[in-house]
Design a protein around this motif. Structure first.
Motif, mmCIF file in Angstrom:
data_model
loop_
_atom_site.group_PDB
_atom_site.id
_atom_site.type_symbol
_atom_site.label_atom_id
_atom_site.label_comp_id
_atom_site.label_asym_id
_atom_site.label_seq_id
_atom_site.Cartn_x
_atom_site.Cartn_y
_atom_site.Cartn_z
ATOM 1 N N THR A 64 0.821 -1.213 0.000
ATOM 2 C CA THR A 64 0.000 0.000 0.000
ATOM 3 C C THR A 64 0.857 1.266 0.000
ATOM 4 O OG1 THR A 64 -0.178 -0.042 2.415
ATOM 5 C CG2 THR A 64 -1.945 -1.118 1.146
ATOM 6 N N ASP A 71 -5.766 -4.611 6.741
ATOM 7 C CA ASP A 71 -7.207 -4.491 6.538
ATOM 8 C C ASP A 71 -7.528 -4.525 5.042
ATOM 9 O OD1 ASP A 71 -9.893 -3.960 6.491
ATOM 10 O OD2 ASP A 71 -9.788 -2.105 7.656
ATOM 11 N N ASP A 106 -10.206 -4.564 3.499
ATOM 12 C CA ASP A 106 -11.368 -3.768 3.098
ATOM 13 C C ASP A 106 -11.010 -2.320 2.785
ATOM 14 O OD1 ASP A 106 -13.093 -5.927 3.384
ATOM 15 O OD2 ASP A 106 -13.472 -5.491 5.501
ATOM 16 N N THR A 107 -9.916 -1.829 3.331
ATOM 17 C CA THR A 107 -9.552 -0.426 3.118
ATOM 18 C C THR A 107 -8.314 -0.241 2.243
ATOM 19 O OG1 THR A 107 -8.201 -0.368 5.139
ATOM 20 C CG2 THR A 107 -10.539 0.208 5.352
ATOM 21 N N ALA A 108 -7.654 -1.333 1.867
ATOM 22 C CA ALA A 108 -6.411 -1.235 1.104
ATOM 23 C C ALA A 108 -6.677 -0.843 -0.343
ATOM 24 C CB ALA A 108 -5.660 -2.560 1.152
ATOM 25 N N THR A 109 -5.899 0.106 -0.845
ATOM 26 C CA THR A 109 -5.943 0.496 -2.249
ATOM 27 C C THR A 109 -4.695 -0.035 -2.934
ATOM 28 O OG1 THR A 109 -7.153 2.519 -1.719
ATOM 29 C CG2 THR A 109 -6.055 2.435 -3.853
ATOM 30 N N THR A 155 -5.570 -9.034 -2.326
ATOM 31 C CA THR A 155 -5.243 -8.739 -0.934
ATOM 32 C C THR A 155 -5.397 -9.986 -0.066
ATOM 33 O OG1 THR A 155 -7.504 -8.044 -0.434
ATOM 34 C CG2 THR A 155 -5.954 -6.334 -1.119
ATOM 35 N N GLN A 172 -5.045 -10.898 4.272
ATOM 36 C CA GLN A 172 -4.901 -10.278 5.586
ATOM 37 C C GLN A 172 -3.701 -10.863 6.317
ATOM 38 O OE1 GLN A 172 -5.295 -11.152 9.017
ATOM 39 N NE2 GLN A 172 -5.068 -8.988 9.578
#
Length: 283
Positions: A12, A36, A38-41, A48, A50
């Motif tokens: 990230t 996370d 769900d929030t990674a760009t 992704t 975890q």
């Protein structure tokens, strides 16, 4: 060679993101280890998974089926690295570690805390039983990203006016990392990766300003002031102390030809980097 699966840590961020992006561009299966999902760009084509390097016991699911790992160590201490490498070694065959120019695994009392922990990590990687490549980049050109807001005011205030750094473009480090992860010819090596010229802090400001066609002047500030500003910005004390220590001399960073020897193209200059990131400074 069959298609490989590569796990990238730090994906990230600027450096890890460049590695993930270039790997995905080769058609390689790329997993990004993130706290996370769900929030990674992340770059297109990157999956992704975890995981947290501070919790090695939870890394197993992310490593199933992985051939190699691009490892960026996010801490200033090596504690826990052996446990992480043990988990990696149960699944992967190779680790490519992002170290630093000047790291010395044989020096246990190095007064530079950043080079000390990189040396300790290199030693841990060597002892892991994994195939390894230690990438030793010089200072990243991306370290100047924090100057963006100052550029828009017309004045950059930073310490170490006369400290020469061989600023390296993250894309060049990523290109070498991709070779190290996918091919066998760099196994057991420690390439030193730099840009084509060594520039002082004052020269870096001048080069970026000239490339972008903006009027910016540089003012040197004391390290104590820079450290206070960094703490106010939320940077942890141990990192502040490492970056702005006043009780040691900084060695000039000489340039090398390793990027060109490995990738077949000359390393990118700070001017190239400034053009690639112009929106940060003039947006």
């Amino acid at each position: 060679m069959p298609e490989q699966t590569i796990l990238v840590t730090g994906a990230t961020g600027t450096m890890g993101g460049a590695v993930a992006r270039q790997l995905a561009g080769t058609g390689t299966r790329v997993r990004a280890l993130v706290r996370d999902p769900d929030t990674a760009t992340l770059p297109e084509g990157v999956t992704t998974v975890q995981g947290d390097l501070s919790k090695p016991g939870g890394l197993e699911p992310a490593l199933v089926g992985v051939d190699a790992v691009f490892l960026m160590w996010p801490f200033l201490r090596s504690a826990g690295a052996g446990d992480v490498l043990d988990v990696i070694a149960r699944h992967a065959r190779r680790v490519v570690y992002l170290s630093a120019k000047g790291a010395r695994p044989d020096v246990v009392d190095d007064d530079n805390p950043i080079l000390r922990f990189h040396g300790e990590l290199e030693t841990a990687v060597e002892r892991s039983g994994l195939e390894w490549v230690m990438l030793r980049p010089a200072s990243f050109a991306s370290n100047t990203l924090g100057w963006g807001p100052q550029f828009r005011t017309g004045v950059v205030r930073a310490p170490f006016a006369s400290q020469p750094r061989a600023m390296v473009h993250e894309a060049d480090v990523a290109a070498v990392a991709v070779r190290a992860l996918l091919d066998d010819d760099l196994v057991g090596t420690r390439p030193v990766l730099t840009g084509p010229e060594s520039l002082t802090t004052a020269e870096q400001v001048s080069v970026i300003a000239e490339q972008l066609g903006v009027a910016v002047r540089y003012e040197e500030i004391a390290t104590e002031v820079a450290a206070s500003n960094a703490r106010a910005a939320g940077i942890p004390d141990d990192l502040v102390n490492a970056l702005f220590s006043t009780d040691r001399e900084f060695e000039p960073q000489d340039t090398t030809s390793d990027v060109e020897a490995i990738t077949g193209r000359r390393s990118r200059s700070l001017r190239d980097w400034a053009r690639d990131h112009a929106e940060v400074f003039v947006g």
